[in-house]
Each structure stands twice: as structure tokens, then as C-alpha cells.
Design a protein around this motif. Structure first.
Motif, PDB file in Angstrom:
ATOM      1  N   ALA A 197       0.841  -1.209   0.000  1.00  0.00           N
ATOM      2  CA  ALA A 197       0.000   0.000   0.000  1.00  0.00           C
ATOM      3  C   ALA A 197       0.874   1.256   0.000  1.00  0.00           C
ATOM      4  CB  ALA A 197      -0.939  -0.002   1.200  1.00  0.00           C
ATOM      5  N   ASP A 198       1.975   1.217   0.761  1.00  0.00           N
ATOM      6  CA  ASP A 198       2.896   2.355   0.820  1.00  0.00           C
ATOM      7  C   ASP A 198       3.664   2.536  -0.483  1.00  0.00           C
ATOM      8  OD1 ASP A 198       2.101   2.701   3.427  1.00  0.00           O
ATOM      9  OD2 ASP A 198       3.942   1.866   4.313  1.00  0.00           O
ATOM     10  N   ASP A 199       3.957   1.420  -1.159  1.00  0.00           N
ATOM     11  CA  ASP A 199       4.737   1.445  -2.398  1.00  0.00           C
ATOM     12  C   ASP A 199       4.084   0.514  -3.407  1.00  0.00           C
ATOM     13  OD1 ASP A 199       6.587   1.396  -4.445  1.00  0.00           O
ATOM     14  OD2 ASP A 199       8.272   0.747  -3.202  1.00  0.00           O
ATOM     15  N   PRO A 200       3.151   1.043  -4.207  1.00  0.00           N
ATOM     16  CA  PRO A 200       2.421   0.191  -5.153  1.00  0.00           C
ATOM     17  C   PRO A 200       3.318  -0.541  -6.163  1.00  0.00           C
ATOM     18  CG  PRO A 200       1.372   2.345  -4.950  1.00  0.00           C
ATOM     19  CD  PRO A 200       2.686   2.416  -4.221  1.00  0.00           C
ATOM     20  N   ASP A 201       4.542  -0.066  -6.350  1.00  0.00           N
ATOM     21  CA  ASP A 201       5.473  -0.742  -7.268  1.00  0.00           C
ATOM     22  C   ASP A 201       6.257  -1.863  -6.590  1.00  0.00           C
ATOM     23  OD1 ASP A 201       4.723   0.838  -9.418  1.00  0.00           O
ATOM     24  OD2 ASP A 201       6.215   2.383  -8.946  1.00  0.00           O
ATOM     25  N   CYS A 202       5.935  -2.142  -5.350  1.00  0.00           N
ATOM     26  CA  CYS A 202       6.630  -3.196  -4.603  1.00  0.00           C
ATOM     27  C   CYS A 202       5.944  -4.535  -4.901  1.00  0.00           C
ATOM     28  CB  CYS A 202       6.600  -2.868  -3.112  1.00  0.00           C
ATOM     29  SG  CYS A 202       7.751  -3.828  -2.139  1.00  0.00           S
ATOM     30  N   HIS A 203       6.072  -4.969  -6.151  1.00  0.00           N
ATOM     31  CA  HIS A 203       5.383  -6.176  -6.617  1.00  0.00           C
ATOM     32  C   HIS A 203       5.838  -7.426  -5.876  1.00  0.00           C
ATOM     33  CE1 HIS A 203       3.959  -3.499  -9.655  1.00  0.00           C
ATOM     34  NE2 HIS A 203       5.176  -3.284 -10.107  1.00  0.00           N
ATOM     35  N   HIS A 204       7.107  -7.446  -5.483  1.00  0.00           N
ATOM     36  CA  HIS A 204       7.619  -8.629  -4.784  1.00  0.00           C
ATOM     37  C   HIS A 204       6.924  -8.824  -3.434  1.00  0.00           C
ATOM     38  CE1 HIS A 204      10.319  -5.151  -4.300  1.00  0.00           C
ATOM     39  NE2 HIS A 204      10.406  -5.516  -3.031  1.00  0.00           N
ATOM     40  N   ALA A 205       6.509  -7.734  -2.786  1.00  0.00           N
ATOM     41  CA  ALA A 205       5.783  -7.871  -1.515  1.00  0.00           C
ATOM     42  C   ALA A 205       4.434  -8.541  -1.755  1.00  0.00           C
ATOM     43  CB  ALA A 205       5.594  -6.507  -0.858  1.00  0.00           C
ATOM     44  N   LYS A 206       3.783  -8.173  -2.840  1.00  0.00           N
ATOM     45  CA  LYS A 206       2.483  -8.765  -3.163  1.00  0.00           C
ATOM     46  C   LYS A 206       2.638 -10.249  -3.494  1.00  0.00           C
ATOM     47  CE  LYS A 206       1.242  -4.344  -5.190  1.00  0.00           C
ATOM     48  NZ  LYS A 206       1.023  -3.626  -6.462  1.00  0.00           N
ATOM     49  N   VAL A 207       3.681 -10.567  -4.251  1.00  0.00           N
ATOM     50  CA  VAL A 207       3.905 -11.967  -4.621  1.00  0.00           C
ATOM     51  C   VAL A 207       4.253 -12.790  -3.382  1.00  0.00           C
ATOM     52  CG1 VAL A 207       5.437 -13.524  -5.905  1.00  0.00           C
ATOM     53  CG2 VAL A 207       4.479 -11.512  -7.028  1.00  0.00           C
ATOM     54  N   LEU A 208       5.072 -12.259  -2.502  1.00  0.00           N
ATOM     55  CA  LEU A 208       5.404 -12.992  -1.280  1.00  0.00           C
ATOM     56  C   LEU A 208       4.148 -13.221  -0.439  1.00  0.00           C
ATOM     57  CD1 LEU A 208       7.340 -14.382   0.616  1.00  0.00           C
ATOM     58  CD2 LEU A 208       7.992 -12.128   1.520  1.00  0.00           C
ATOM     59  N   ALA A 209       3.274 -12.235  -0.370  1.00  0.00           N
ATOM     60  CA  ALA A 209       2.018 -12.416   0.378  1.00  0.00           C
ATOM     61  C   ALA A 209       1.188 -13.544  -0.237  1.00  0.00           C
ATOM     62  CB  ALA A 209       1.224 -11.116   0.395  1.00  0.00           C
ATOM     63  N   LEU A 210       1.154 -13.619  -1.562  1.00  0.00           N
ATOM     64  CA  LEU A 210       0.426 -14.708  -2.222  1.00  0.00           C
ATOM     65  C   LEU A 210       1.061 -16.062  -1.938  1.00  0.00           C
ATOM     66  CD1 LEU A 210      -0.327 -13.069  -5.699  1.00  0.00           C
ATOM     67  CD2 LEU A 210      -1.989 -13.641  -3.905  1.00  0.00           C
ATOM     68  N   VAL A 211       2.387 -16.114  -1.948  1.00  0.00           N
ATOM     69  CA  VAL A 211       3.092 -17.371  -1.663  1.00  0.00           C
ATOM     70  C   VAL A 211       2.795 -17.830  -0.234  1.00  0.00           C
ATOM     71  CG1 VAL A 211       5.386 -18.403  -1.350  1.00  0.00           C
ATOM     72  CG2 VAL A 211       4.895 -17.033  -3.396  1.00  0.00           C
ATOM     73  N   ILE A 212       2.843 -16.904   0.708  1.00  0.00           N
ATOM     74  CA  ILE A 212       2.538 -17.255   2.101  1.00  0.00           C
ATOM     75  C   ILE A 212       1.099 -17.755   2.213  1.00  0.00           C
ATOM     76  CG2 ILE A 212       2.194 -16.308   4.423  1.00  0.00           C
ATOM     77  CD1 ILE A 212       4.605 -14.454   3.852  1.00  0.00           C
ATOM     78  N   ASN A 213       0.188 -17.059   1.559  1.00  0.00           N
ATOM     79  CA  ASN A 213      -1.220 -17.471   1.586  1.00  0.00           C
ATOM     80  C   ASN A 213      -1.384 -18.874   0.999  1.00  0.00           C
ATOM     81  OD1 ASN A 213      -4.042 -16.851   2.097  1.00  0.00           O
ATOM     82  ND2 ASN A 213      -4.249 -16.871  -0.125  1.00  0.00           N
ATOM     83  N   ASP A 214      -0.736 -19.118  -0.151  1.00  0.00           N
ATOM     84  CA  ASP A 214      -0.780 -20.461  -0.756  1.00  0.00           C
ATOM     85  C   ASP A 214      -0.256 -21.508   0.225  1.00  0.00           C
ATOM     86  OD1 ASP A 214      -1.673 -19.342  -3.135  1.00  0.00           O
ATOM     87  OD2 ASP A 214       0.191 -19.689  -4.237  1.00  0.00           O
ATOM     88  N   GLY A 215       0.843 -21.182   0.885  1.00  0.00           N
ATOM     89  CA  GLY A 215       1.448 -22.121   1.837  1.00  0.00           C
ATOM     90  C   GLY A 215       0.521 -22.437   2.995  1.00  0.00           C
ATOM     91  N   MET A 216      -0.206 -21.442   3.448  1.00  0.00           N
ATOM     92  CA  MET A 216      -1.132 -21.676   4.554  1.00  0.00           C
ATOM     93  C   MET A 216      -2.346 -22.483   4.096  1.00  0.00           C
ATOM     94  SD  MET A 216       0.457 -20.630   7.084  1.00  0.00           S
ATOM     95  CE  MET A 216      -0.783 -20.782   8.349  1.00  0.00           C
ATOM     96  N   LEU A 217      -2.764 -22.295   2.853  1.00  0.00           N
ATOM     97  CA  LEU A 217      -3.888 -23.082   2.339  1.00  0.00           C
ATOM     98  C   LEU A 217      -3.538 -24.559   2.255  1.00  0.00           C
ATOM     99  CD1 LEU A 217      -5.356 -20.803  -0.466  1.00  0.00           C
ATOM    100  CD2 LEU A 217      -6.471 -21.500   1.660  1.00  0.00           C
ATOM    101  N   THR A 218      -2.299 -24.863   1.922  1.00  0.00           N
ATOM    102  CA  THR A 218      -1.894 -26.268   1.828  1.00  0.00           C
ATOM    103  C   THR A 218      -1.836 -26.926   3.199  1.00  0.00           C
ATOM    104  OG1 THR A 218       0.475 -25.752   1.918  1.00  0.00           O
ATOM    105  CG2 THR A 218      -0.556 -25.883  -0.273  1.00  0.00           C
TER     106      THR A 218
END
Length: 167
Positions: free
Chosen positions: A97-118
Motif C-alpha cells: 500500500a505504501d509502495d504500489p510498485d513493490c510487486h515482490h511484496a504482493k507476490v510474497l504475500a500470495l506465496v505465504i497465503n498459498d502455503g497456509m492453504l496447503t
């Protein structure tokens, strides 16, 4: 009578003490130390240095991102409780939210979410077109950090990131 030259010796000692006192160790480059510690997988040390960086510069997006990487300590997110992974994900969301160009933060959040779903009975969904576009925007160096420090090969987002960096 012996001449001990006490006055001159005191002056020499004072000069030596002044030299010792004035010789201060150079300041620690916490950014460089954190990067080296993270590369060596010395997560506790990396966390300590990254906290110093963020304390001095709360807007340092890379340090904030790496602090989440280090907090996972090279383990699959399901190694931690839901509360802890939720807190890490919230940090990443604030960073994005602070840095909309911080795409890696968004991808890491998705990876963590995927990991928790498994972890439970859930199964991560296949990456959407938006996720594919997002992964394509990730800086390769940050993407390699995610792959190196967050081992979630059961995450479709992680697999997509891995493939995109190989191509």
C-alpha cells in the motif's frame, strides 16, 4: 638521584589514551550486514540488522520486505501459526500500500497465503491472469530471494515465479 621523567611519561600516556579514545570503530552498515546475513541464512542476525535499518528509515521498502523474509527463517509458512503468518502478510500488505510498485511484496504475500492453504484441507487455486502479470513485474533479484528463503514448492504462485525466472 634517578630522573624518572614522570611529567613526560604522563604526557605520553595521556596522548596514548587520547588516541585510543578517539579511535572509534567505523559505524556498522546495517544494510550491507543484513544482506550478508540473509545470504548466509543467518536469519537472527539479519533480523537484528534489518530492524536497525527500519528504525532509522521506516520508509526503506527493501529492508521491510527482507525483514519478512528473515522472519520466516527459511521455512515453509505452515511451520508457523496462523497468527504469526497473518501478521507477516499484513506487513506485506502495508508495504504494498505504501509502495504500489513493490510487486515482490504482493507476490510474497500470495506465496505465504498459498502455503497456509496447503496446511489445511484447502488447495491453492491456479494463478489468475492478474497473478501472472504481477509475477512478471517482480524484480528478478527479489524473486530469487523469495525462492531462496521461502520454500513453498506446493504454491502455484511460487512455481510460477520459479518458471518466470528460469525463462
Amino acid at each position: 638521584m634517578a630522573d624518572f621523567r614522570i611529567g613526560r611519561q604522563q604526557a605520553d600516556l595521556i596522548q596514548q589514551a587520547d588516541n585510543i579514545y578517539n579511535y572509534a570503530a567505523p559505524p556498522v552498515d546495517h544494510r550491507a550486514a543484513a544482506e550478508a546475513a540473509l545470504s548466509a541464512r543467518e536469519y537472527e542476525s539479519a533480523i537484528g540488522h534489518l530492524k536497525q535499518v527500519v528504525e532509522k528509515d521506516p520508509g526503506d521498502a527493501l529492508a521491510r520486505f527482507r525483514l519478512v523474509l528473515a522472519a520466516l527463517r527459511g521455512r515453509h509458512p505452515d511451520h508457523y501459526g496462523a497468527r504469526q503468518t497473518q501478521a507477516l502478510t499484513e506487513r506485506l500488505v502495508r508495504l504494498a500500500a505504501d509502495d504500489p510498485d513493490c510487486h515482490h511484496a504482493k507476490v510474497l504475500a500470495l506465496v505465504i497465503n498459498d502455503g497456509m492453504l496447503t496446511r489445511g484441507s484447502g488447495r491453492p487455486r491456479q494463478p489468475t491472469a492478474d497473478t501472472r502479470r504481477l509475477v512478471a513485474l517482480v524484480d528478478p533479484a527479489r524473486g530469487r530471494e523469495i525462492l531462496a528463503h521461502v520454500p513453498v514448492p506446493d504454491s502455484p504462485t511460487w512455481v510460477l515465479l520459479d518458471r518466470s525466472l528460469r525463462d
